[in-house]
Design a protein around this motif. Structure first.
Motif, mmCIF file in Angstrom:
data_model
loop_
_atom_site.group_PDB
_atom_site.id
_atom_site.type_symbol
_atom_site.label_atom_id
_atom_site.label_comp_id
_atom_site.label_asym_id
_atom_site.label_seq_id
_atom_site.Cartn_x
_atom_site.Cartn_y
_atom_site.Cartn_z
ATOM 1 N N ILE A 50 0.693 -1.115 0.011
ATOM 2 C CA ILE A 50 0.322 0.064 0.030
ATOM 3 C C ILE A 50 1.066 0.753 0.261
ATOM 4 C CG2 ILE A 50 -1.860 1.194 1.263
ATOM 5 C CD1 ILE A 50 -3.217 -1.158 2.755
ATOM 6 N N MET A 51 0.738 1.915 -1.156
ATOM 7 C CA MET A 51 1.537 3.275 -1.181
ATOM 8 C C MET A 51 0.739 4.092 -0.609
ATOM 9 S SD MET A 51 2.894 3.507 -5.073
ATOM 10 C CE MET A 51 4.216 2.634 -5.305
ATOM 11 N N VAL A 52 1.476 4.900 1.004
ATOM 12 C CA VAL A 52 0.832 5.934 1.560
ATOM 13 C C VAL A 52 1.756 6.912 1.206
ATOM 14 C CG1 VAL A 52 0.181 6.208 3.757
ATOM 15 C CG2 VAL A 52 0.714 4.177 3.254
ATOM 16 N N THR A 53 1.762 8.517 0.993
ATOM 17 C CA THR A 53 2.549 9.734 0.456
ATOM 18 C C THR A 53 1.158 10.600 -0.204
ATOM 19 O OG1 THR A 53 2.924 10.061 -1.203
ATOM 20 C CG2 THR A 53 1.514 8.478 -1.825
ATOM 21 N N ALA A 54 1.974 11.933 0.512
ATOM 22 C CA ALA A 54 1.305 13.064 -0.060
ATOM 23 C C ALA A 54 1.043 13.591 -1.554
ATOM 24 C CB ALA A 54 2.092 13.954 0.830
ATOM 25 N N ARG A 55 1.767 12.939 -2.461
ATOM 26 C CA ARG A 55 1.651 12.387 -4.346
ATOM 27 C C ARG A 55 -0.163 12.429 -4.065
ATOM 28 N NH1 ARG A 55 7.667 9.853 -6.191
ATOM 29 N NH2 ARG A 55 8.998 10.707 -4.399
ATOM 30 N N ALA A 56 -1.001 13.583 -4.340
ATOM 31 C CA ALA A 56 -1.934 13.445 -5.214
ATOM 32 C C ALA A 56 -2.118 13.525 -6.596
ATOM 33 C CB ALA A 56 -2.831 13.995 -4.384
ATOM 34 N N ASP A 57 -1.596 13.531 -6.632
ATOM 35 C CA ASP A 57 -1.709 13.470 -8.234
ATOM 36 C C ASP A 57 -2.384 12.225 -8.827
ATOM 37 O OD1 ASP A 57 0.995 12.834 -10.381
ATOM 38 O OD2 ASP A 57 1.536 13.293 -8.383
ATOM 39 N N ILE A 58 -2.681 12.178 -9.973
ATOM 40 C CA ILE A 58 -3.623 10.839 -10.462
ATOM 41 C C ILE A 58 -2.488 9.965 -11.365
ATOM 42 C CG2 ILE A 58 -3.790 12.268 -13.034
ATOM 43 C CD1 ILE A 58 -5.847 9.333 -10.914
ATOM 44 N N ARG A 59 -1.274 11.016 -11.892
ATOM 45 C CA ARG A 59 -0.892 10.280 -12.605
ATOM 46 C C ARG A 59 0.473 9.591 -11.743
ATOM 47 N NH1 ARG A 59 2.723 14.418 -16.794
ATOM 48 N NH2 ARG A 59 4.099 12.412 -17.519
ATOM 49 N N SER A 60 0.709 10.176 -10.548
ATOM 50 C CA SER A 60 1.726 8.857 -9.683
ATOM 51 C C SER A 60 0.621 7.685 -8.794
ATOM 52 C CB SER A 60 1.832 10.133 -8.572
ATOM 53 O OG SER A 60 2.802 11.274 -8.565
ATOM 54 N N ARG A 61 -0.326 7.853 -8.942
ATOM 55 C CA ARG A 61 -1.566 7.447 -8.625
ATOM 56 C C ARG A 61 -1.373 6.002 -9.298
ATOM 57 N NH1 ARG A 61 -6.013 8.389 -4.799
ATOM 58 N NH2 ARG A 61 -5.648 10.582 -3.519
ATOM 59 N N ILE A 62 -1.952 6.333 -10.658
ATOM 60 C CA ILE A 62 -1.738 5.203 -11.806
ATOM 61 C C ILE A 62 0.112 4.755 -11.959
ATOM 62 C CG2 ILE A 62 -1.491 4.965 -14.886
ATOM 63 C CD1 ILE A 62 -3.532 7.432 -14.185
ATOM 64 N N HIS A 63 0.619 5.532 -12.123
ATOM 65 C CA HIS A 63 2.145 4.816 -11.944
ATOM 66 C C HIS A 63 2.700 4.096 -11.124
ATOM 67 C CE1 HIS A 63 6.288 4.549 -12.927
ATOM 68 N NE2 HIS A 63 6.588 4.992 -11.959
ATOM 69 N N GLY A 64 2.336 3.963 -9.856
ATOM 70 C CA GLY A 64 1.609 3.483 -8.703
ATOM 71 C C GLY A 64 1.482 1.801 -8.408
ATOM 72 N N LEU A 65 0.130 2.415 -8.756
ATOM 73 C CA LEU A 65 -0.828 0.729 -9.755
ATOM 74 C C LEU A 65 -0.276 0.208 -10.385
ATOM 75 C CD1 LEU A 65 -4.382 2.199 -8.888
ATOM 76 C CD2 LEU A 65 -2.965 0.763 -7.209
ATOM 77 N N ASN A 66 -0.154 0.715 -11.384
ATOM 78 C CA ASN A 66 0.897 -0.208 -12.302
ATOM 79 C C ASN A 66 2.230 -0.923 -12.216
ATOM 80 O OD1 ASN A 66 -0.764 0.790 -14.864
ATOM 81 N ND2 ASN A 66 -0.216 2.771 -15.564
ATOM 82 N N LEU A 67 3.087 -0.305 -11.546
ATOM 83 C CA LEU A 67 3.827 -0.814 -10.768
ATOM 84 C C LEU A 67 3.822 -1.975 -9.955
ATOM 85 C CD1 LEU A 67 6.604 1.904 -9.969
ATOM 86 C CD2 LEU A 67 6.587 0.469 -12.382
ATOM 87 N N GLY A 68 2.924 -2.172 -9.333
ATOM 88 C CA GLY A 68 1.955 -3.198 -8.853
ATOM 89 C C GLY A 68 2.261 -3.220 -7.709
ATOM 90 N N ALA A 69 1.544 -1.525 -6.974
ATOM 91 C CA ALA A 69 0.852 -1.728 -5.417
ATOM 92 C C ALA A 69 -0.344 -2.260 -5.949
ATOM 93 C CB ALA A 69 1.249 -0.021 -5.619
ATOM 94 N N ASP A 70 -0.614 -2.945 -4.430
ATOM 95 C CA ASP A 70 -1.583 -3.431 -3.982
ATOM 96 C C ASP A 70 -3.517 -2.001 -3.892
ATOM 97 O OD1 ASP A 70 -1.583 -6.508 -3.768
ATOM 98 O OD2 ASP A 70 -0.152 -5.721 -3.704
ATOM 99 N N ASP A 71 -2.785 -0.673 -3.232
ATOM 100 C CA ASP A 71 -3.394 0.288 -2.776
ATOM 101 C C ASP A 71 -2.971 1.640 -3.093
ATOM 102 O OD1 ASP A 71 -5.630 1.789 -2.198
ATOM 103 O OD2 ASP A 71 -6.065 -0.255 -0.432
ATOM 104 N N TYR A 72 -3.254 2.371 -2.993
ATOM 105 C CA TYR A 72 -2.434 4.111 -2.966
ATOM 106 C C TYR A 72 -3.243 5.006 -1.898
ATOM 107 C CZ TYR A 72 0.122 7.728 -5.089
ATOM 108 O OH TYR A 72 0.630 8.908 -5.391
ATOM 109 N N ILE A 73 -2.663 5.237 -1.400
ATOM 110 C CA ILE A 73 -3.556 5.609 0.283
ATOM 111 C C ILE A 73 -3.029 7.017 -0.244
ATOM 112 C CG2 ILE A 73 -2.946 5.436 2.369
ATOM 113 C CD1 ILE A 73 -5.691 5.693 3.358
ATOM 114 N N THR A 74 -3.438 8.465 0.207
ATOM 115 C CA THR A 74 -2.978 10.033 0.339
ATOM 116 C C THR A 74 -2.929 10.590 1.781
ATOM 117 O OG1 THR A 74 -4.789 11.250 -0.868
ATOM 118 C CG2 THR A 74 -3.145 10.956 -2.321
ATOM 119 N N LYS A 75 -1.814 11.552 1.705
ATOM 120 C CA LYS A 75 -1.858 11.757 3.176
ATOM 121 C C LYS A 75 -2.734 13.191 3.260
ATOM 122 C CE LYS A 75 2.428 9.582 4.666
ATOM 123 N NZ LYS A 75 4.247 9.749 4.689
ATOM 124 N N PRO A 76 -3.481 13.838 4.109
ATOM 125 C CA PRO A 76 -3.578 12.932 5.086
ATOM 126 C C PRO A 76 -4.760 11.986 5.264
ATOM 127 C CG PRO A 76 -4.479 15.096 4.998
ATOM 128 C CD PRO A 76 -3.643 15.041 3.980
#
Length: 277
Positions: free
Chosen positions: A78-104
Motif C-alpha cells: 500500500i503506497m502511503v504518500t502525499a503525492r495526490a496527483d493522478i499520474r503518480s497514482r496510476i504509475h504506482g498501481l501499474n508498478l504493482g502496488a495493491d492500493d494507494y492512499i494519500t496523506k492526510p
C-alpha cells in the motif's frame, strides 16, 4: 499479523507504529528503501502480510522500491504518500502496488485497506490470491484453545466437540480467526458480517460476542479493546497459572482444565494522518 512500515520520518512512523500496535499488528519500521528490501529477504520468520510504503525515501524513490518488491514477492503493497496527483497514482498501481492512499488520511480507512489487501494474500504462495472468500487461518493457529473451524461445511468444534453456531456467530468467529491477535474495528465487523454500518447496532455485536464466549465455553477467547473493537486471543492462558484473559473478559480456562488462579501519523482512533512525502 506482521507489517512492514517504510517511512523516513521518525515522528510520523512512531505515531503510526503506536496505533498499529494497539490494533494487534507486529510492525517493523524501515527508514530507507535499502532497509525495506533487506527486511523482505526470507529469514525463517513469519512473512510480512502487508507493506506500507512511503514514496519520499532518502536513498531511492518509493516507486523503484515497489518495483523491486514486486519482482521478488507477492506481498501486498500500500503506497502511503502525499503525492495526490493522478499520474503518480496510476504509475504506482501499474508498478504493482495493491492500493494507494494519500496523506492526510483517516486511520480507520487505512486499517480497512490493510485488512482488505491482506485478505487477498496467501503467505508463502509468493503471489496474491484470487479474489473471493478470505483464506482460513493457518493450521494450528487456534490449537492451544482446542478449536477447529471447518469453513467449507461451516462447522466449529472445541476439543472434538461440535458446537452449533448461528450463521452470524460463525461468520463473526471466522472473521476474527483470520488474524488472531489483530484488533478488528466495530465498523469493519459490521461491514463484513452484517453488511451494514455499525452506528446504533453496538448492542447487537456485544450480544453475539457474548453468545460466542458462552457456546464455546471459552470466555477469554475474544477480547474487547475499549473504544476500538474486538480481537481473538491467539494463545490460551496456561490453566495451571489461571492466566488472565484481558481487561474485558476475565479469566479464561479451556473446558476440562483445572481451576486456578512531519506531523503525527494519526490523531486518535478516527483521526487523520499527514505527511509530506
Amino acid at each position: 499479523m506482521r507489517l512492514l512500515l517504510v517511512e523516513d520520518d521518525d515522528r510520523v512512523a512512531a505515531a503510526l507504529v503506536a496505533v498499529l500496535s494497539r490494533h494487534g499488528f507486529q510492525v517493523r519500521h524501515a527508514r530507507s528503501g535499502h532497509e525495506a528490501l533487506d527486511a523482505l529477504v526470507p529469514d525463517g520468520s513469519d512473512p510480512y502480510r502487508v507493506v506500507l510504503l512511503d514514496l519520499g525515501l532518502p536513498d531511492r524513490d518509493g516507486f523503484e522500491v515497489c518495483s523491486r518488491i514486486r519482482a521478488g514477492s507477492g506481498v501486498p503493497v500500500i503506497m502511503v504518500t502525499a503525492r495526490a496527483d493522478i499520474r503518480s497514482r496510476i504509475h504506482g498501481l501499474n508498478l504493482g502496488a495493491d492500493d494507494y492512499i494519500t496523506k492526510p488520511y483517516d486511520m480507520g480507512e487505512l486499517l480497512a485497506r490493510i485488512h482488505a489487501v491482506a485478505r487477498r494474500f496467501q503467505p508463502g504462495a509468493g503471489t496474491p490470491a484470487s479474489d473471493g472468500p478470505a483464506a482460513p487461518a493457518g493450521p494450528g493457529s487456534l490449537e492451544s484453545w482446542g478449536i477447529s473451524i471447518d469453513r467449507e461445511r461451516r462447522r466449529v468444534s472445541v476439543e472434538g466437540r461440535e458446537v452449533p453456531l448461528t450463521r452470524k456467530e460463525f461468520d463473526l468467529l471466522a472473521l476474527l480467526a483470520q488474524s488472531p491477535g489483530v484488533v478488528y474495528r466495530r465498523e469493519q465487523i459490521f461491514s463484513e458480517v452484517w453488511r451494514s454500518g455499525w452506528e446504533g447496532n453496538g448492542r447487537t455485536l456485544e450480544v453475539h460476542i457474548g453468545s460466542l464466549r458462552t457456546k464455546l465455553a471459552l470466555p477469554g477467547l475474544v477480547e474487547a479493546v475499549r473504544g476500538v473493537g474486538y480481537r481473538l486471543i491467539p494463545q490460551s492462558p496456561d490453566p495451571a497459572q489461571g492466566g488472565a484473559a484481558g481487561p474485558a473478559t476475565g479469566t479464561a480456562r479451556r473446558p476440562g482444565a483445572g481451576s486456578g488462579g512531519g506531523e503525527p501519523a494519526a490523531r486518535g482512533e478516527g483521526g487523520a494522518a499527514a505527511g509530506t512525502s
